[in-house]
Design a protein around this motif. Structure first.
Motif, short mmCIF file in Angstrom:
data_model
loop_
_atom_site.label_atom_id
_atom_site.label_comp_id
_atom_site.label_asym_id
_atom_site.label_seq_id
_atom_site.Cartn_x
_atom_site.Cartn_y
_atom_site.Cartn_z
N LEU A 123 17.76 26.32 83.37
CA LEU A 123 18.76 27.38 83.40
C LEU A 123 18.43 28.31 84.55
O LEU A 123 17.27 28.59 84.83
CB LEU A 123 18.74 28.18 82.09
N TYR A 124 19.47 28.82 85.22
CA TYR A 124 19.28 29.70 86.37
C TYR A 124 20.07 30.99 86.15
O TYR A 124 21.26 30.96 85.82
CB TYR A 124 19.79 29.03 87.65
N LEU A 125 19.41 32.13 86.36
CA LEU A 125 20.07 33.44 86.42
C LEU A 125 19.84 34.00 87.81
O LEU A 125 18.71 34.08 88.28
CB LEU A 125 19.49 34.40 85.38
N ILE A 126 20.92 34.40 88.47
CA ILE A 126 20.83 35.02 89.79
C ILE A 126 21.15 36.50 89.62
O ILE A 126 22.27 36.86 89.25
CB ILE A 126 21.80 34.38 90.80
N LEU A 127 20.16 37.35 89.86
CA LEU A 127 20.29 38.79 89.67
C LEU A 127 20.06 39.52 90.98
O LEU A 127 19.51 38.96 91.92
CB LEU A 127 19.28 39.28 88.63
N ASP A 128 20.49 40.77 91.03
CA ASP A 128 20.19 41.60 92.20
C ASP A 128 18.68 41.68 92.38
O ASP A 128 17.93 41.86 91.41
CB ASP A 128 20.74 43.01 92.02
N PHE A 129 18.24 41.54 93.62
CA PHE A 129 16.81 41.73 93.92
C PHE A 129 16.57 43.21 94.17
O PHE A 129 17.16 43.81 95.07
CB PHE A 129 16.39 40.91 95.13
N ILE A 130 15.71 43.81 93.36
CA ILE A 130 15.38 45.24 93.48
C ILE A 130 14.02 45.32 94.16
O ILE A 130 13.00 44.95 93.59
CB ILE A 130 15.36 45.92 92.09
N ASN A 131 14.00 45.80 95.42
CA ASN A 131 12.82 45.62 96.26
C ASN A 131 11.74 46.68 96.13
O ASN A 131 10.73 46.62 96.83
CB ASN A 131 13.23 45.47 97.73
N GLY A 132 11.91 47.64 95.23
CA GLY A 132 10.88 48.66 95.07
C GLY A 132 9.76 48.28 94.13
O GLY A 132 8.78 49.02 93.99
N GLY A 133 9.89 47.13 93.46
CA GLY A 133 8.85 46.70 92.54
C GLY A 133 9.02 47.28 91.15
O GLY A 133 9.99 47.98 90.85
N HIS A 134 8.06 47.01 90.28
CA HIS A 134 8.14 47.44 88.89
C HIS A 134 7.56 48.85 88.72
O HIS A 134 6.64 49.25 89.43
CB HIS A 134 7.38 46.47 87.99
N LEU A 135 8.11 49.57 87.75
CA LEU A 135 7.57 50.90 87.42
C LEU A 135 6.10 50.78 87.06
O LEU A 135 5.30 51.67 87.38
CB LEU A 135 8.36 51.50 86.25
N PHE A 136 5.73 49.69 86.41
CA PHE A 136 4.32 49.42 86.06
C PHE A 136 3.44 49.48 87.31
O PHE A 136 2.36 50.07 87.30
CB PHE A 136 4.25 48.03 85.41
N PHE A 137 3.90 48.84 88.39
CA PHE A 137 3.15 48.78 89.64
C PHE A 137 2.87 50.18 90.17
O PHE A 137 1.75 50.52 90.57
CB PHE A 137 3.95 47.95 90.66
#
Length: 465
Positions: free
Chosen positions: A213-227
């Protein structure tokens, strides 16, 4: 003078040295373990959890692997859970057909792009894999570039759909079926087609092959809040206020649509180039009406509400508990309840009173106490006003909610980003991985995923009227 024996020995040493220099160590410990080949957003910051994959067995067998003092998302037993048969999705933008995918021998259930049945079909071959940005139990998440394609416009003319950077979540059907997670994967796709919000990552396409299965989502380039949280240590109240307000706005919108997220944590919140947070990973989300309860034991233990752990049945109020845990972690650097043993952690969440640091403001104390009420009926946000009750709390008195939801309030912190395809804010343990979308066996019961395809209603997908 060198003898023939010593010459032969030197030659052998040379060959051995060359082979050792070219020696590579495989990234997985066993090629016979398909569960660890591919990937899900839940485990972006660590190896797959050691929890038992069978949802009908005990989930508290031994201590989990802990990454940064937290456990991973998991799904436990639910008395009401049954593996569904084929339930076709219904959506205005579904268009089913099959055709040969460019880079794989197997056929792909493609999505028709264009107006009035004209255009072309989209599949995995339309995306160039750039980097791995996560790995988990079901497969991988890749940063991908959409390839330029010539298309036929609705008016019969030719046009081009340009490239763009996306996140491609790839999930193995055999693993999903084996773990009885078909309903969760279908729910994730179905929910994402219904949610459009400025602080929720947008689904652009979904499609499938015989094995994945494939989901294509917007790429959010700021990384995770965790990071960013673990890089900074803690956030100031002013910084955390904007993030929390944006999360509250997104969660309120989900609840208005009858959707409970059930896995809110910093790893499932991305940050965009402007510093706004974006909620992602709906793998455990569920549609629940006001009068219903879910009995599934699911989520990430540190963020689970007491009613989930006690199997008393839960609804949207469980999300507000998780928001409280999130806020606590942003302000203090760690969740209020931690333990390396999951059963003892569960007991702490159920029995222990939350300890509030004296350095926090009285308004922050008040909000945290309201969100971290163990009785869900007394929890802030549980009343008839729902999320509006939280928005009107005095800790948010400086927030103009209309401006916030129009993305007019600019966060003071912006991630360091070098370009649209920047992955510097993602953990290097993923971005350095080989770019392989490894093969998977064709599962039996593939009819479970009928109707998975989707194209988001974007203006650039159709010609002007």
């Amino acid at each position: 003078m060198m003898t023939s024996s010593s010459t032969h020995k030197k030659t052998l040493h040379s060959i051995l040295a060359t082979k050792l220099n070219n020696l590579t160590i495989p990234t997985t410990t066993s090629s016979s373990s398909p569960d660890h080949d591919e990937f899900d957003f839940n485990d972006v910051f660590g190896p797959t959890s050691s929890t038992n994959p069978n949802p009908n067995s005990s989930i508290f067998l031994g201590d989990p692997q802990i990454i940064h003092n937290r456990s991973h998302s998991f799904i436990g037993p639910s008395p009401r859970y049954t593996l569904s048969k084929s339930l076709p999705f219904s959506h205005d933008f579904d268009a089913e057909s099959s055709g040969e995918e460019e880079n794989e021998v197997e056929k792909v259930e493609n999505v028709q792009v264009g107006k009035a049945g004209m255009g072309y079909r989209i599949g995995p071959g339309d995306f160039e894999i750039m980097r791995v940005i996560g790995k988990g139990s079901f497969g991988k998440v890749f940063q991908v570039r959409r390839r330029d394609r010539s298309v036929v416009n609705g008016d019969g003319g030719d046009g081009v759909i340009g490239d763009g950077i996306y996140a491609m979540k790839v999930m193995r059907k055999d693993t999903i079926i084996k773990n009885n997670h078909v309903d969760y994967m279908k729910a994730e796709r179905d929910i994402l087609t219904k949610v459009v919000h400025p602080f929720v990552v947008q689904l652009r396409y979904s499609f499938q092959t015989k094995t994945k299965l494939y989901l294509i989502l917007d790429f959010i380039n700021g990384g995770h809040l965790f990071f960013h949280l673990y890089r900074q240590g803690i956030f100031s109240e002013d910084q955390a206020r904007v993030y929390t307000a944006e999360i509250v706005s997104a969660v309120s919108h989900l609840h208005q649509r009858g959707i409970v997220h059930r896995d809110l944590k910093p790893e499932n919140i991305l940050m965009d180039a402007d510093g706004h947070v974006m909620l992602t990973d709906f793998g455990l989300a569920k549609e629940i009406d006001e009068s219903s309860r879910s009995n599934s034991l699911c989520g990430t233990t540190e963020y689970m509400a007491p009613e989930i752990l006690l199997a008393k049945g839960h609804n949207k109020n469980a999300d507000w508990w998780s928001v409280g845990i999130l806020l606590y972690e942003m302000l203090t650097g760690k969740p209020p309840y931690t333990h390396s043993n999951r059963k003892k952690l569960q007991e702490k969440i159920i029995n222990e009173k939350v300890k509030l640091l004296p350095r926090l403001s009285g308004e922050a104390h008040s909000l945290l106490k309201g969100l971290l009420q163990k009785d869900p009926s007394l929890r802030l946000g549980s009343g008839p006003r729902g999320g509006d009750e939280i928005k009107s709390h005095k800790w948010f008195k400086t927030i103009n909610w209309k401006k916030l939801e129009s993305r007019e309030l600019q966060p003071k912190f912006k991630p360091d980003i070098s370009g649209e395809d920047c992955t510097e804010n993602f953990d290097k343990c993923w971005t350095a991985m080989p770019l392989d979308d490894s093969p998977a066996p064709t599962p039996t019961g593939g009819e479970h995923f009928h109707g998975y395809t989707y194209v988001a209603p974007n203006p650039w997908l159709s010609s002007p009227e």
